[in-house]
Scaffold this motif. Sequence first.
Motif, PDB file in Angstrom:
ATOM      1  N   THR A   1     157.568 124.132  41.490  1.00 10.68           N
ATOM      2  CA  THR A   1     158.328 123.200  42.309  1.00 10.68           C
ATOM      3  C   THR A   1     159.815 123.275  41.997  1.00 10.68           C
ATOM      4  O   THR A   1     160.665 123.178  42.888  1.00 10.68           O
ATOM      5  N   ALA A   2     160.140 123.475  40.713  1.00  9.32           N
ATOM      6  CA  ALA A   2     161.540 123.576  40.297  1.00  9.32           C
ATOM      7  C   ALA A   2     162.143 124.938  40.591  1.00  9.32           C
ATOM      8  O   ALA A   2     163.351 125.125  40.426  1.00  9.32           O
ATOM      9  N   GLY A   3     161.317 125.904  41.043  1.00  9.65           N
ATOM     10  CA  GLY A   3     161.836 127.224  41.379  1.00  9.65           C
ATOM     11  C   GLY A   3     161.985 128.154  40.192  1.00  9.65           C
ATOM     12  O   GLY A   3     162.587 129.229  40.319  1.00  9.65           O
ATOM     13  N   ILE A   4     161.430 127.787  39.045  1.00 10.33           N
ATOM     14  CA  ILE A   4     161.574 128.609  37.841  1.00 10.33           C
ATOM     15  C   ILE A   4     160.559 129.745  37.835  1.00 10.33           C
ATOM     16  O   ILE A   4     160.830 130.834  37.326  1.00 10.33           O
ATOM     17  N   VAL A   5     159.385 129.491  38.408  1.00 11.01           N
ATOM     18  CA  VAL A   5     158.374 130.542  38.561  1.00 11.01           C
ATOM     19  C   VAL A   5     157.915 130.561  40.014  1.00 11.01           C
ATOM     20  O   VAL A   5     158.132 129.607  40.765  1.00 11.01           O
ATOM     21  N   THR A   6     157.292 131.643  40.402  1.00 11.79           N
ATOM     22  CA  THR A   6     156.686 131.747  41.729  1.00 11.79           C
ATOM     23  C   THR A   6     155.193 131.974  41.557  1.00 11.79           C
ATOM     24  O   THR A   6     154.763 132.687  40.645  1.00 11.79           O
ATOM     25  N   ARG A   7     154.408 131.361  42.424  1.00 15.26           N
ATOM     26  CA  ARG A   7     152.954 131.463  42.319  1.00 15.26           C
ATOM     27  C   ARG A   7     152.394 131.906  43.661  1.00 15.26           C
ATOM     28  O   ARG A   7     152.760 131.370  44.711  1.00 15.26           O
ATOM     29  N   LYS A   8     151.504 132.886  43.611  1.00 18.25           N
ATOM     30  CA  LYS A   8     150.830 133.358  44.816  1.00 18.25           C
ATOM     31  C   LYS A   8     149.345 133.471  44.533  1.00 18.25           C
ATOM     32  O   LYS A   8     148.939 133.942  43.468  1.00 18.25           O
ATOM     33  N   ARG A   9     148.576 133.033  45.503  1.00 14.95           N
ATOM     34  CA  ARG A   9     147.121 133.074  45.356  1.00 14.95           C
ATOM     35  C   ARG A   9     146.660 134.500  45.101  1.00 14.95           C
ATOM     36  O   ARG A   9     147.059 135.429  45.812  1.00 14.95           O
ATOM     37  N   LYS A  10     145.851 134.684  44.085  1.00 18.01           N
ATOM     38  CA  LYS A  10     145.269 135.968  43.668  1.00 18.01           C
ATOM     39  C   LYS A  10     146.297 136.938  43.097  1.00 18.01           C
ATOM     40  O   LYS A  10     145.931 138.031  42.688  1.00 18.01           O
ATOM     41  N   ALA A  11     147.589 136.547  43.122  1.00 14.80           N
ATOM     42  CA  ALA A  11     148.614 137.447  42.577  1.00 14.80           C
ATOM     43  C   ALA A  11     149.190 136.923  41.267  1.00 14.80           C
ATOM     44  O   ALA A  11     149.983 137.600  40.623  1.00 14.80           O
ATOM     45  N   GLY A  12     148.811 135.713  40.884  1.00 12.75           N
ATOM     46  CA  GLY A  12     149.265 135.185  39.612  1.00 12.75           C
ATOM     47  C   GLY A  12     150.630 134.520  39.684  1.00 12.75           C
ATOM     48  O   GLY A  12     151.171 134.251  40.757  1.00 12.75           O
ATOM     49  N   THR A  13     151.195 134.271  38.528  1.00 12.53           N
ATOM     50  CA  THR A  13     152.471 133.568  38.390  1.00 12.53           C
ATOM     51  C   THR A  13     153.500 134.502  37.783  1.00 12.53           C
ATOM     52  O   THR A  13     153.234 135.166  36.776  1.00 12.53           O
ATOM     53  N   ARG A  14     154.686 134.543  38.398  1.00 13.99           N
ATOM     54  CA  ARG A  14     155.773 135.391  37.910  1.00 13.99           C
ATOM     55  C   ARG A  14     157.023 134.561  37.655  1.00 13.99           C
ATOM     56  O   ARG A  14     157.234 133.530  38.290  1.00 13.99           O
ATOM     57  N   VAL A  15     157.835 135.065  36.754  1.00  9.60           N
ATOM     58  CA  VAL A  15     159.131 134.457  36.520  1.00  9.60           C
ATOM     59  C   VAL A  15     159.997 134.695  37.753  1.00  9.60           C
ATOM     60  O   VAL A  15     160.077 135.822  38.252  1.00  9.60           O
ATOM     61  N   ALA A  16     160.625 133.654  38.262  1.00 10.30           N
ATOM     62  CA  ALA A  16     161.457 133.799  39.455  1.00 10.30           C
ATOM     63  C   ALA A  16     162.607 134.763  39.187  1.00 10.30           C
ATOM     64  O   ALA A  16     163.223 134.737  38.111  1.00 10.30           O
ATOM     65  N   ILE A  17     162.888 135.607  40.168  1.00  2.00           N
ATOM     66  CA  ILE A  17     163.989 136.571  40.018  1.00  2.00           C
ATOM     67  C   ILE A  17     165.333 135.878  40.175  1.00  2.00           C
ATOM     68  O   ILE A  17     166.295 136.158  39.462  1.00  2.00           O
ATOM     69  N   ASN A  18     165.400 134.933  41.116  1.00  7.64           N
ATOM     70  CA  ASN A  18     166.643 134.187  41.340  1.00  7.64           C
ATOM     71  C   ASN A  18     166.366 132.698  41.224  1.00  7.64           C
ATOM     72  O   ASN A  18     166.255 131.985  42.235  1.00  7.64           O
ATOM     73  N   PRO A  19     166.233 132.181  39.996  1.00 10.24           N
ATOM     74  CA  PRO A  19     165.954 130.755  39.839  1.00 10.24           C
ATOM     75  C   PRO A  19     167.131 129.925  40.304  1.00 10.24           C
ATOM     76  O   PRO A  19     168.279 130.381  40.280  1.00 10.24           O
ATOM     77  N   PRO A  20     166.883 128.692  40.752  1.00 12.25           N
ATOM     78  CA  PRO A  20     167.985 127.832  41.213  1.00 12.25           C
ATOM     79  C   PRO A  20     168.876 127.418  40.048  1.00 12.25           C
ATOM     80  O   PRO A  20     168.437 127.303  38.904  1.00 12.25           O
ATOM     81  N   HIS A  21     170.157 127.206  40.350  1.00 13.74           N
ATOM     82  CA  HIS A  21     171.106 126.727  39.353  1.00 13.74           C
ATOM     83  C   HIS A  21     171.461 125.297  39.727  1.00 13.74           C
ATOM     84  O   HIS A  21     172.016 125.047  40.795  1.00 13.74           O
ATOM     85  N   LYS A  22     171.149 124.374  38.853  1.00 12.92           N
ATOM     86  CA  LYS A  22     171.351 122.966  39.142  1.00 12.92           C
ATOM     87  C   LYS A  22     172.257 122.335  38.091  1.00 12.92           C
ATOM     88  O   LYS A  22     172.202 122.687  36.920  1.00 12.92           O
ATOM     89  N   ALA A  23     173.080 121.417  38.543  1.00 12.80           N
ATOM     90  CA  ALA A  23     173.899 120.626  37.632  1.00 12.80           C
ATOM     91  C   ALA A  23     173.320 119.220  37.552  1.00 12.80           C
ATOM     92  O   ALA A  23     172.838 118.685  38.547  1.00 12.80           O
ATOM     93  N   VAL A  24     173.346 118.637  36.374  1.00 14.78           N
ATOM     94  CA  VAL A  24     172.866 117.280  36.172  1.00 14.78           C
ATOM     95  C   VAL A  24     174.048 116.323  36.270  1.00 14.78           C
ATOM     96  O   VAL A  24     175.051 116.500  35.591  1.00 14.78           O
ATOM     97  N   PHE A  25     173.909 115.316  37.132  1.00 18.11           N
ATOM     98  CA  PHE A  25     174.990 114.364  37.335  1.00 18.11           C
ATOM     99  C   PHE A  25     174.690 113.077  36.576  1.00 18.11           C
ATOM    100  O   PHE A  25     173.603 112.518  36.695  1.00 18.11           O
ATOM    101  N   THR A  26     175.635 112.640  35.781  1.00 13.95           N
ATOM    102  CA  THR A  26     175.528 111.378  35.066  1.00 13.95           C
ATOM    103  C   THR A  26     176.521 110.395  35.659  1.00 13.95           C
ATOM    104  O   THR A  26     177.703 110.710  35.788  1.00 13.95           O
ATOM    105  N   ILE A  27     176.041 109.218  36.040  1.00 12.05           N
ATOM    106  CA  ILE A  27     176.937 108.217  36.618  1.00 12.05           C
ATOM    107  C   ILE A  27     177.888 107.726  35.531  1.00 12.05           C
ATOM    108  O   ILE A  27     177.449 107.236  34.484  1.00 12.05           O
ATOM    109  N   PRO A  28     179.195 107.855  35.754  1.00 10.82           N
ATOM    110  CA  PRO A  28     180.141 107.430  34.727  1.00 10.82           C
ATOM    111  C   PRO A  28     180.287 105.912  34.684  1.00 10.82           C
ATOM    112  O   PRO A  28     180.193 105.232  35.700  1.00 10.82           O
TER     113      PRO A  28
END
Length: 233
Positions: free
Chosen positions: A57-84
């Motif tokens: 769901t976070a885009g870190i791995v990709t999953r396909k039925r019968k093909a297993g789980t792979r490390v994502a080639i282009n994982p998303p880059h996210k910034a964490v926002f803290t309310i000041p």
Amino acid sequence: MTVREANSWRQIRDEVVRRINEREWQPGDQIPNEADLAEEFQCGRTTVNRALRELATAGIVTRKRKAGTRVAINPPHKAVFTIPIVREEVESRGSIYRHSLLLRDQRERPAFMAGAFRVADNTPLIYTETIHFADNQPYIYEERYTNLAAVPDFADFNQDHISGNEWLVQNAPYTGGELSFFAVQADGKLARTFDIAEGEALFATERSTWYQEDPITHVRLIYRPGYRMRTSF
């Protein structure tokens, strides 16, 4: 992490992320299947499945039925926002902070905010207007709507001693939000507040937060002339 320590889906998730970040598993690599991971971590396959679903769901791995789980080639880059907390921001600049509550009453959400603050028309809201000062000079003009259905304790706290901004950061955890940046032209009220000419451009932000499905607060912050926002990621 030892095998015995990895017995919850969160711990397994974090261990998988560690291996990916440290390049034990490279982008595009297929990772061990659920049965092998369950044996390694001494847990059920459902626990492993939950961890891998979160990562997919976070885009870190990709999953396909019968093909297993792979490390994502282009994982998303996210910034964490803290309310000041405005007080902390002012004090970090070496200035003295105070705030002044100009208005506090209960009212319904304005129609023009329907898309930005999704509460029902009859939801009880507290509306506040506050000026935040730095060294006795107006720093931020704040207009805020707060949903009492989400944070009922907001109705009773003494806002003379602590700002709504600081109280909500400390007492109202959130799971999501929206933030926008724009310029406004000073109307008569803002011109008087900041001692500027009407029509002068000011930097402004609008922010709404929610917990699960419940909107918490919608706030518009208008900053003093010359304000510059800086952030790091």
